[in-house]
Design a protein around this motif. Sequence first.
Motif, PDB file in Angstrom:
ATOM      1  N   ALA A  20      15.413  70.472  13.075  1.00  0.00           N
ATOM      2  CA  ALA A  20      14.918  70.306  11.751  1.00  0.00           C
ATOM      3  C   ALA A  20      15.096  68.531  11.413  1.00  0.00           C
ATOM      4  O   ALA A  20      14.073  68.148  10.923  1.00  0.00           O
ATOM      5  N   GLU A  21      16.361  68.064  11.491  1.00  0.00           N
ATOM      6  CA  GLU A  21      16.379  66.789  11.349  1.00  0.00           C
ATOM      7  C   GLU A  21      15.470  65.971  12.370  1.00  0.00           C
ATOM      8  O   GLU A  21      15.013  64.881  11.927  1.00  0.00           O
ATOM      9  N   ALA A  22      15.164  66.468  13.354  1.00  0.00           N
ATOM     10  CA  ALA A  22      14.524  65.600  14.506  1.00  0.00           C
ATOM     11  C   ALA A  22      13.033  65.532  14.104  1.00  0.00           C
ATOM     12  O   ALA A  22      12.393  64.491  13.992  1.00  0.00           O
ATOM     13  N   LEU A  23      12.482  66.498  13.617  1.00  0.00           N
ATOM     14  CA  LEU A  23      11.076  66.845  13.187  1.00  0.00           C
ATOM     15  C   LEU A  23      11.130  66.053  11.706  1.00  0.00           C
ATOM     16  O   LEU A  23       9.908  65.204  11.851  1.00  0.00           O
ATOM     17  N   THR A  24      12.107  66.090  11.058  1.00  0.00           N
ATOM     18  CA  THR A  24      11.982  65.103   9.781  1.00  0.00           C
ATOM     19  C   THR A  24      11.730  63.747  10.139  1.00  0.00           C
ATOM     20  O   THR A  24      11.038  62.953   9.589  1.00  0.00           O
ATOM     21  N   GLY A  25      12.824  63.187  11.285  1.00  0.00           N
ATOM     22  CA  GLY A  25      12.601  61.782  11.511  1.00  0.00           C
ATOM     23  C   GLY A  25      11.421  61.361  12.046  1.00  0.00           C
ATOM     24  O   GLY A  25      10.944  60.547  11.627  1.00  0.00           O
ATOM     25  N   ILE A  26      10.770  62.538  12.891  1.00  0.00           N
ATOM     26  CA  ILE A  26       9.403  62.094  13.462  1.00  0.00           C
ATOM     27  C   ILE A  26       8.206  62.062  12.112  1.00  0.00           C
ATOM     28  O   ILE A  26       7.448  61.151  12.407  1.00  0.00           O
ATOM     29  N   ILE A  27       8.219  63.083  11.445  1.00  0.00           N
ATOM     30  CA  ILE A  27       7.247  63.074  10.527  1.00  0.00           C
ATOM     31  C   ILE A  27       7.241  61.861   9.468  1.00  0.00           C
ATOM     32  O   ILE A  27       6.382  61.282   8.986  1.00  0.00           O
ATOM     33  N   GLU A  28       8.454  61.531   9.368  1.00  0.00           N
ATOM     34  CA  GLU A  28       8.435  60.370   8.278  1.00  0.00           C
ATOM     35  C   GLU A  28       7.870  59.041   8.738  1.00  0.00           C
ATOM     36  O   GLU A  28       7.659  58.020   8.207  1.00  0.00           O
ATOM     37  N   LYS A  29       7.688  59.101   9.952  1.00  0.00           N
ATOM     38  CA  LYS A  29       7.019  57.802  10.694  1.00  0.00           C
ATOM     39  C   LYS A  29       5.665  57.929  10.672  1.00  0.00           C
ATOM     40  O   LYS A  29       4.920  56.828  10.856  1.00  0.00           O
ATOM     41  N   PHE A  30       4.974  59.054  10.311  1.00  0.00           N
ATOM     42  CA  PHE A  30       3.781  59.184  10.114  1.00  0.00           C
ATOM     43  C   PHE A  30       3.280  58.683   8.762  1.00  0.00           C
ATOM     44  O   PHE A  30       3.665  58.949   7.751  1.00  0.00           O
ATOM     45  N   ARG A  31       2.048  57.998   8.823  1.00  0.00           N
ATOM     46  CA  ARG A  31       1.755  56.908   7.576  1.00  0.00           C
ATOM     47  C   ARG A  31       1.325  58.087   6.544  1.00  0.00           C
ATOM     48  O   ARG A  31       1.638  57.950   5.436  1.00  0.00           O
ATOM     49  N   ARG A  32       0.641  59.111   6.629  1.00  0.00           N
ATOM     50  CA  ARG A  32      -0.057  60.104   5.928  1.00  0.00           C
ATOM     51  C   ARG A  32       1.123  61.241   5.381  1.00  0.00           C
ATOM     52  O   ARG A  32       0.856  61.836   4.349  1.00  0.00           O
ATOM     53  N   TYR A  33       2.217  61.099   5.822  1.00  0.00           N
ATOM     54  CA  TYR A  33       2.872  62.480   5.301  1.00  0.00           C
ATOM     55  C   TYR A  33       4.728  61.852   4.830  1.00  0.00           C
ATOM     56  O   TYR A  33       5.091  60.998   5.396  1.00  0.00           O
ATOM     57  N   LYS A  34       5.106  62.671   3.992  1.00  0.00           N
ATOM     58  CA  LYS A  34       6.445  62.478   3.725  1.00  0.00           C
ATOM     59  C   LYS A  34       7.143  63.861   3.681  1.00  0.00           C
ATOM     60  O   LYS A  34       6.457  64.904   3.338  1.00  0.00           O
ATOM     61  N   VAL A  35       8.482  64.127   4.087  1.00  0.00           N
ATOM     62  CA  VAL A  35       9.138  65.211   4.103  1.00  0.00           C
ATOM     63  C   VAL A  35       9.811  65.379   2.738  1.00  0.00           C
ATOM     64  O   VAL A  35      10.662  64.675   2.418  1.00  0.00           O
ATOM     65  N   LEU A  36       9.820  66.546   2.080  1.00  0.00           N
ATOM     66  CA  LEU A  36      10.158  66.623   0.912  1.00  0.00           C
ATOM     67  C   LEU A  36      11.802  67.216   0.997  1.00  0.00           C
ATOM     68  O   LEU A  36      12.883  66.836   0.554  1.00  0.00           O
ATOM     69  N   TYR A  37      12.077  68.170   2.066  1.00  0.00           N
ATOM     70  CA  TYR A  37      13.360  68.577   2.451  1.00  0.00           C
ATOM     71  C   TYR A  37      13.211  69.781   3.407  1.00  0.00           C
ATOM     72  O   TYR A  37      12.017  69.701   4.071  1.00  0.00           O
ATOM     73  N   GLU A  38      14.436  70.092   4.052  1.00  0.00           N
ATOM     74  CA  GLU A  38      14.451  70.907   5.035  1.00  0.00           C
ATOM     75  C   GLU A  38      15.040  72.403   4.488  1.00  0.00           C
ATOM     76  O   GLU A  38      15.995  72.312   3.604  1.00  0.00           O
ATOM     77  N   ALA A  39      14.815  73.596   5.180  1.00  0.00           N
ATOM     78  CA  ALA A  39      15.274  74.761   4.931  1.00  0.00           C
ATOM     79  C   ALA A  39      15.451  75.463   6.173  1.00  0.00           C
ATOM     80  O   ALA A  39      14.975  75.427   7.142  1.00  0.00           O
ATOM     81  N   GLU A  40      16.968  76.315   6.155  1.00  0.00           N
ATOM     82  CA  GLU A  40      16.887  76.974   7.426  1.00  0.00           C
ATOM     83  C   GLU A  40      16.588  78.327   7.626  1.00  0.00           C
ATOM     84  O   GLU A  40      16.507  78.804   8.685  1.00  0.00           O
ATOM     85  N   ASN A  41      15.781  78.938   6.621  1.00  0.00           N
ATOM     86  CA  ASN A  41      15.034  80.114   6.744  1.00  0.00           C
ATOM     87  C   ASN A  41      14.152  80.267   5.534  1.00  0.00           C
ATOM     88  O   ASN A  41      14.088  79.645   4.605  1.00  0.00           O
ATOM     89  N   GLY A  42      13.306  81.408   5.494  1.00  0.00           N
ATOM     90  CA  GLY A  42      12.510  81.708   4.467  1.00  0.00           C
ATOM     91  C   GLY A  42      13.069  81.961   3.247  1.00  0.00           C
ATOM     92  O   GLY A  42      12.442  81.584   2.035  1.00  0.00           O
ATOM     93  N   LYS A  43      14.023  82.518   3.145  1.00  0.00           N
ATOM     94  CA  LYS A  43      14.982  82.730   1.892  1.00  0.00           C
ATOM     95  C   LYS A  43      15.176  81.640   1.375  1.00  0.00           C
ATOM     96  O   LYS A  43      15.070  81.665   0.202  1.00  0.00           O
ATOM     97  N   MET A  44      15.826  80.460   1.941  1.00  0.00           N
ATOM     98  CA  MET A  44      16.062  79.327   1.279  1.00  0.00           C
ATOM     99  C   MET A  44      15.025  78.658   0.703  1.00  0.00           C
ATOM    100  O   MET A  44      14.780  77.980  -0.190  1.00  0.00           O
ATOM    101  N   LEU A  45      13.723  78.724   1.581  1.00  0.00           N
ATOM    102  CA  LEU A  45      12.680  78.184   1.047  1.00  0.00           C
ATOM    103  C   LEU A  45      12.130  78.586  -0.381  1.00  0.00           C
ATOM    104  O   LEU A  45      11.843  77.934  -1.227  1.00  0.00           O
ATOM    105  N   ILE A  46      12.220  79.997  -0.322  1.00  0.00           N
ATOM    106  CA  ILE A  46      11.773  80.641  -1.652  1.00  0.00           C
ATOM    107  C   ILE A  46      12.558  80.316  -2.643  1.00  0.00           C
ATOM    108  O   ILE A  46      12.263  80.129  -3.845  1.00  0.00           O
ATOM    109  N   ASP A  47      13.983  80.004  -2.548  1.00  0.00           N
ATOM    110  CA  ASP A  47      14.793  79.627  -3.564  1.00  0.00           C
ATOM    111  C   ASP A  47      14.582  78.242  -3.980  1.00  0.00           C
ATOM    112  O   ASP A  47      14.476  77.899  -5.218  1.00  0.00           O
ATOM    113  N   LYS A  48      14.098  77.381  -3.146  1.00  0.00           N
ATOM    114  CA  LYS A  48      13.798  76.049  -3.390  1.00  0.00           C
ATOM    115  C   LYS A  48      12.497  76.036  -4.121  1.00  0.00           C
ATOM    116  O   LYS A  48      12.216  75.212  -5.118  1.00  0.00           O
TER     117      LYS A  48
END
Length: 216
Positions: free
Chosen positions: A15-43
């Motif tokens: 997850a952290e590696a993907l975030t680091g890669i995406i943050e280098k893309f001009r058109r995209y920014k990562v808001l946060y990471e979640a470990e599963n769907g339940k954590m995503l729903i809570d967010k």
Amino acid sequence: MQHSVVVVDDHILIAEALTGIIEKFRRYKVLYEAENGKMLIDKFQQAVNIPDIVLVDINMPVMDGFETATWLTQNHPGIRILALSMQDEEETLIKMIRCGAKGYLLKNVHPTELEKALDALVDKGYYYPDWIAHKVLMSLSNEKETTTATKIQLNDREMDFLRYAATELTYKEIAEKMFCSPRTVESYRDNLFEKFGLKTRVGLVMYALRNGLIKL
């Protein structure tokens, strides 16, 4: 304009590696990471945490990628879902499409393909692997397509196979459902491949969906 992305993966390093890669893309920014769907729903309880795109790992504890994609589709249909997996089985891809994923990406791809996938989701609304029939992708991207699919005659058994093909069932399991041999199921598949000019099960399903022959 930057598009917001959330990474949902139970493997923290990935997850952290993907975030680091995406943050280098001009058109995209990562808001946060979640470990599963339940954590995503809570967010998602806070509106500021709702992104444009969600990258979802398929195999996760608590709430896996299939369940997560289904929930997102039902509750936030405007969010583009990109499934992440180490598997390239057709059944897995078809199931994710049924759950609402608009893209599918293997985890071992080069970062440039990840950026390509994100761009395709934003610009076209979908992204699927190269092994999906090129003709299917062309039909998906052409909103003014005039299709001959409705002019092609399919018998009842071929239609039954087509509906089963759009599930995660294996060919052996489809044969059991249709009370016939696996060889007969393969003949239905090959006949449809020939009629529609396709080469893969996923291509067949996508073509059928596009042309209203079946519904999910």
